[in-house]
Design an enzyme around this catalytic site. Structure first.
Site, PDB file in Angstrom:
ATOM      1  N   ASP A  65       5.414   0.535  -8.508  1.00 43.45           N
ATOM      2  CA  ASP A  65       5.227   0.344  -7.071  1.00 43.45           C
ATOM      3  C   ASP A  65       3.737   0.416  -6.765  1.00 43.45           C
ATOM      4  O   ASP A  65       2.947   0.799  -7.621  1.00 43.45           O
ATOM      5  CB  ASP A  65       6.051   1.342  -6.235  1.00 43.45           C
ATOM      6  CG  ASP A  65       5.677   2.794  -6.471  1.00 43.45           C
ATOM      7  OD1 ASP A  65       4.960   3.080  -7.451  1.00 43.45           O
ATOM      8  OD2 ASP A  65       6.115   3.653  -5.689  1.00 43.45           O
ATOM      9  N   TYR A  67      -0.099   1.284  -5.534  1.00 42.36           N
ATOM     10  CA  TYR A  67      -0.864   2.523  -5.474  1.00 42.36           C
ATOM     11  C   TYR A  67      -0.721   3.132  -4.079  1.00 42.36           C
ATOM     12  O   TYR A  67      -0.902   2.437  -3.075  1.00 42.36           O
ATOM     13  CB  TYR A  67      -2.339   2.263  -5.753  1.00 42.36           C
ATOM     14  CG  TYR A  67      -2.638   1.744  -7.144  1.00 42.36           C
ATOM     15  CD1 TYR A  67      -2.365   2.506  -8.276  1.00 42.36           C
ATOM     16  CD2 TYR A  67      -3.244   0.500  -7.321  1.00 42.36           C
ATOM     17  CE1 TYR A  67      -2.665   2.039  -9.548  1.00 42.36           C
ATOM     18  CE2 TYR A  67      -3.553   0.026  -8.594  1.00 42.36           C
ATOM     19  CZ  TYR A  67      -3.255   0.804  -9.704  1.00 42.36           C
ATOM     20  OH  TYR A  67      -3.557   0.339 -10.958  1.00 42.36           O
ATOM     21  N   PHE A  78      -0.991  -3.206 -10.526  1.00 40.50           N
ATOM     22  CA  PHE A  78      -2.075  -2.589 -11.308  1.00 40.50           C
ATOM     23  C   PHE A  78      -3.473  -2.888 -10.772  1.00 40.50           C
ATOM     24  O   PHE A  78      -4.426  -2.204 -11.118  1.00 40.50           O
ATOM     25  CB  PHE A  78      -2.001  -3.006 -12.793  1.00 40.50           C
ATOM     26  CG  PHE A  78      -0.775  -2.505 -13.488  1.00 40.50           C
ATOM     27  CD1 PHE A  78      -0.621  -1.158 -13.781  1.00 40.50           C
ATOM     28  CD2 PHE A  78       0.245  -3.376 -13.823  1.00 40.50           C
ATOM     29  CE1 PHE A  78       0.525  -0.687 -14.420  1.00 40.50           C
ATOM     30  CE2 PHE A  78       1.400  -2.922 -14.459  1.00 40.50           C
ATOM     31  CZ  PHE A  78       1.525  -1.575 -14.762  1.00 40.50           C
ATOM     32  N   HIS A 188       4.176   2.633 -20.645  1.00 35.97           N
ATOM     33  CA  HIS A 188       3.361   2.442 -19.446  1.00 35.97           C
ATOM     34  C   HIS A 188       1.920   2.872 -19.735  1.00 35.97           C
ATOM     35  O   HIS A 188       1.692   3.814 -20.507  1.00 35.97           O
ATOM     36  CB  HIS A 188       3.948   3.271 -18.293  1.00 35.97           C
ATOM     37  CG  HIS A 188       3.427   2.901 -16.954  1.00 35.97           C
ATOM     38  ND1 HIS A 188       2.256   3.429 -16.443  1.00 35.97           N
ATOM     39  CD2 HIS A 188       3.896   2.049 -16.018  1.00 35.97           C
ATOM     40  CE1 HIS A 188       2.043   2.921 -15.242  1.00 35.97           C
ATOM     41  NE2 HIS A 188       3.010   2.077 -14.957  1.00 35.97           N
TER      42      HIS A 188
END
Length: 221
Positions: A65, A67, A78, A188
């Site tokens: 999701d 930031y 990202f 991740h």
């Protein structure tokens, strides 16, 4: 709420389904009436699709999701706005792996729009979040939108590279036909898991090698 025209055409009647209509209604309500600030801004909600039209998709990178920090999220997974000085640690780790993999210089800012414009779809499984509260909009049902997005790419494109980082992205990947696409898995890039296999995964070079074999231009990472 409107999405870029080629995506609207590809998604077709899926955008009119009851679940999709309810989702967009809920999203409108949190932007209009939520006392918390919602990220990204409304105008950047579908930025990933605007910068990477459906017909251009060559690579898909799936995040979790946005930031939840003010000034960071701008509609691409990202990625952060170019004005951000202290990059999120996940993005810093992505850049570390990128530089080790393709032997490039460390990027000086974290806006990944130049990836998107080359055909890299940077999407999250959940497209909105409340300020300071990671995962706060997981209940809205964003999968009713993001799952069909992956579905139409899987069905209508050939030889797309899917980079699936972390367990949530891996679950999304269950619907991808690995016989017609390249599906790359890794932990991740967060500080909690990057050393468990994200570093050294070489996804960036593997993606370009695959694209070149398919007669497509490589990504200038």
């Amino acid at each position: 709420m409107t999405i870029e025209s080629s995506w609207a055409k590809a998604l077709g009647n899926r955008l009119k389904s009851d679940k999709m209509v309810r989702l967009f209604r809920s999203v409108e309500e949190v932007y209009e009436h939520n006392q918390k600030t919602v990220f990204p801004s409304r105008e950047n909600l579908f930025k990933a699709f605007e910068l990477c039209p459906f017909t251009n998709v060559k690579v898909v990178i799936i995040g979790q999701d946005p930031y939840p920090t003010r000034g960071h999220a701008h509609g691409l997974s990202f990625s952060v706005d170019s004005s951000v000085i202290n990059l999120p640690r996940s993005l810093s780790n992505i850049f570390k792996e990128l530089c080790a993999d393709v032997h490039c210089e460390m990027p000086i800012q974290g806006d990944l729009s130049h990836w998107a414009k080359q055909g890299v779809l940077l999407i999250n499984t959940v497209l909105t979040v409340e300020e300071g509260l990671p995962g706060s909009h997981a209940h809205l049902g964003w999968h009713h939108f993001t799952d069909p997005v992956i579905e139409v790419i899987n069905q209508n494109h050939q030889s797309v590279v899917f980079m699936l980082w972390g367990n949530k992205a891996k679950m999304v990947g269950d619907q991808i036909d690995a016989s017609k696409h390249l599906v790359l898995h890794a932990p991740h890039p967060s500080p909690l898991s990057a050393y468990q296999g994200f570093f050294g995964c070489k996804h960036f070079s593997k993606a370009n090698q695959f694209l070149v074999k398919q007669g497509k231009a490589p990504i200038q990472w």
